[in-house]
Design a protein around this motif. Structure first.
Motif, PDB file in Angstrom:
ATOM      1  N   VAL A 252      65.283  21.081  37.565  1.00  0.00           N
ATOM      2  CA  VAL A 252      65.130  22.543  37.585  1.00  0.00           C
ATOM      3  C   VAL A 252      63.659  22.916  37.489  1.00  0.00           C
ATOM      4  O   VAL A 252      63.020  22.649  36.476  1.00  0.00           O
ATOM      5  CB  VAL A 252      65.894  23.175  36.404  1.00  0.00           C
TER       6      VAL A 252
ATOM      7  N   ALA B  46      68.833  25.085  42.360  1.00  0.00           N
ATOM      8  CA  ALA B  46      68.425  25.545  41.030  1.00  0.00           C
ATOM      9  C   ALA B  46      68.191  27.042  41.040  1.00  0.00           C
ATOM     10  O   ALA B  46      67.309  27.541  41.743  1.00  0.00           O
ATOM     11  CB  ALA B  46      67.151  24.822  40.578  1.00  0.00           C
TER      12      ALA B  46
ATOM     13  N   MET C 292      72.507  25.508  38.247  1.00  0.00           N
ATOM     14  CA  MET C 292      71.653  24.381  38.624  1.00  0.00           C
ATOM     15  C   MET C 292      72.502  23.202  39.062  1.00  0.00           C
ATOM     16  O   MET C 292      73.672  23.091  38.700  1.00  0.00           O
ATOM     17  CB  MET C 292      70.772  23.965  37.444  1.00  0.00           C
TER      18      MET C 292
END
Length: 482
Positions: A179, A127, A283
């Motif tokens: 995330v 992420a 991500m």
């Protein structure tokens, strides 16, 4: 039928999806986006939830006309991701929600970039963080408003805030949780990533991700408000980017999807959650399917920048195709960098200082050249994102910008391959697909049908190959000067 809901940044939509793929009318309700000093962007959680009630009631009223013999099987939710939606033990807001567009945590991210924190987290979870991600926002509040965090029980996101109010469940979809702290392969939080960000003491604010296929029951009081039966299954996610991917028909690894909306999201379906490599951006998302992951580059550019330019030029969006057709490949020598967000850029690189520009202007430059230059630059950025992600298969496109046939041809030329355009509530269709899979009653019909195919013209492909490499050179020099 499924009642699908897509809670956007400022517009909430709902409509019915029947088992044969037909959809009912789309119902919309707007919510307020508060843009405040200090790069703060906020929303009122209660107002947003009120928009969901409004549009769901309207959609439910269409059931008899769309498919009178089909019952409503579930309520399927999707919506904006990132940001920070703080809630107390009863699911009530602890202050306004912090939007994914919020920039107050930019100094935090600058510090983390300088000391290696962002890179270290990226190597662990895949992420890449940006100012509006949960990590920097939590760290900002921990430093400046610790009492606000202490008053909260949950630091979550838009979709799980609605889920808690509708079902009483404290949960989060794995796509949202990805995330920046989730180990997507195990669907558990990475304590080392939290520690790197100095957030170990606030670990308890993170709800545990719901398992794949989880459904929740609609509370009686809420059901009465919505016009639905109590206990109706509620599917809570994934958030809008993966929902659009699955609504566009992503099924095979290597396939890519472009969401040409207010921002430009590029994603590729993958069979493994490869650790982050390259610059710490983008991500890796867990999905509703345990053997599939999405690698995503959610760029800040998109139709918002085009809207700004059209407004400056006094041009209506309906004129876009005609303007693009008036200007040749290369826009008469005009080139652009498309970074027109006040928050800078977050994919395929992160830089809050990123800004747009137009080069090559002359007295011969017309409005059509300016518009085409910007549209070409957005397409170059899409290629940059997709190449970074490693796209290897077909590419689909959806979103408002995908409705333009001329812009679609620009994308096809820049990407060097045909682009399959899908329309008609793609995010809602993706959420409905996930709900049907969770119910174990998938209808077996395509998630969405192709509206058209934007063909890659060989001459355009050859021209844009050189143009793309010039774009990368210009971008690299600009990054050194921001």
């Amino acid at each position: 039928m499924i009642v699908g809901v897509d809670v956007g940044t400022s517009v909430t939509k709902a409509q019915l999806v029947a088992r044969d793929g037909r959809t009912g009318p789309a119902h919309e309700a707007r919510s307020t986006l508060y843009t405040l000093p200090g790069n703060r962007v906020e929303q009122d959680m209660d107002e947003v939830i009120g928009t969901v009630v409004t549009v769901v009631r309207a959609a439910v009223a269409d059931a008899a006309q769309l498919a009178p013999d089909e019952p409503v099987e579930a309520l399927a939710l999707t919506g904006q991701g990132d940001g920070l939606w703080l809630r107390d033990a009863r699911g009530r807001p602890v202050g306004r929600a912090l939007s994914w567009m919020d920039g107050r945590a930019a100094p935090v991210l600058e510090g983390w970039s300088a000391d290696g924190t962002t890179d270290a987290v990226f190597r662990r979870t895949g992420a890449g963080m940006f100012p509006g991600a949960a990590g920097p926002l939590l760290a900002h509040l921990a430093a400046h408003e610790p009492d606000r965090l202490a008053a909260a029980e949950t630091a979550g996101y838009c979709v799980d805030a609605i889920t808690q109010r509708f079902t009483g469940e404290r949960t989060v979809d794995a796509s949202d949780a990805s995330v920046p702290f989730l180990d997507v392969s195990t669907r558990t939080y990475d304590d080392e990533a939290l520690d790197l960000c100095g957030l170990t003491d606030w670990r308890g604010l993170l709800a545990e991700p719901a398992p794949p296929g989880a459904l929740f029951g609609l509370l009686p009081k809420v059901a009465a408000e919505l016009g639905l039966p109590a206990g109706l299954p509620v599917s809570a996610g994934p958030f809008d980017i993966p929902a659009c991917g699955f609504g566009s028909g992503l099924e095979k690894t290597g396939q890519g999807n472009l969401i040409i909306g207010t921002t430009l999201a590029c994603q590729v379906l993958a069979a493994d959650p490869a650790p982050g490599s390259g610059e710490p951006a983008g991500m890796v998302l867990a999905t509703p399917y345990t053997d599939r992951y999405l690698r995503v580059m959610p760029a800040m550019i998109g139709t918002a920048g085009l809207d700004w330019l059209l407004g400056m030029l006094g041009v209506r969006i309906e004129e876009l195709d005609a303007l693009l057709a008036q200007s040749p490949y290369g826009a008469g020598g005009v080139t652009a960098l498309p970074f027109l967000s006040t928050s800078g850029e977050r994919a395929p690189f992160v830089d809050a200082r990123a800004r747009g520009r137009l080069d090559g202007l002359s007295p011969l430059t017309g409005r059509a050249d300016l518009v085409r230059a910007l549209c070409e630059a957005v397409a170059y950025s899409a290629r940059h994102c997709l190449e970074t992600l490693g796209v290897a298969g077909d590419i689909t496109a959806c979103g408002g910008g995908a409705r333009s046939g001329e812009w679609g041809r620009v994308f096809a030329g820049v990407l060097g391959r045909d682009v399959h355009v899908r329309e008609d509530a793609v995010g809602i269709r993706g959420a409905a697909r996930v709900a049907w899979d969770a119910l174990g009653t998938a209808p077996g019909t395509p998630a969405s049908s192709f509206a058209r195919v934007s063909r890659a013209d060989p001459d355009a492909v050859a021209f844009y190959e050189d143009g793309y490499h010039r774009y990368l050179d210009t971008l690299e020099k600009a990054r050194q000067s921001w």
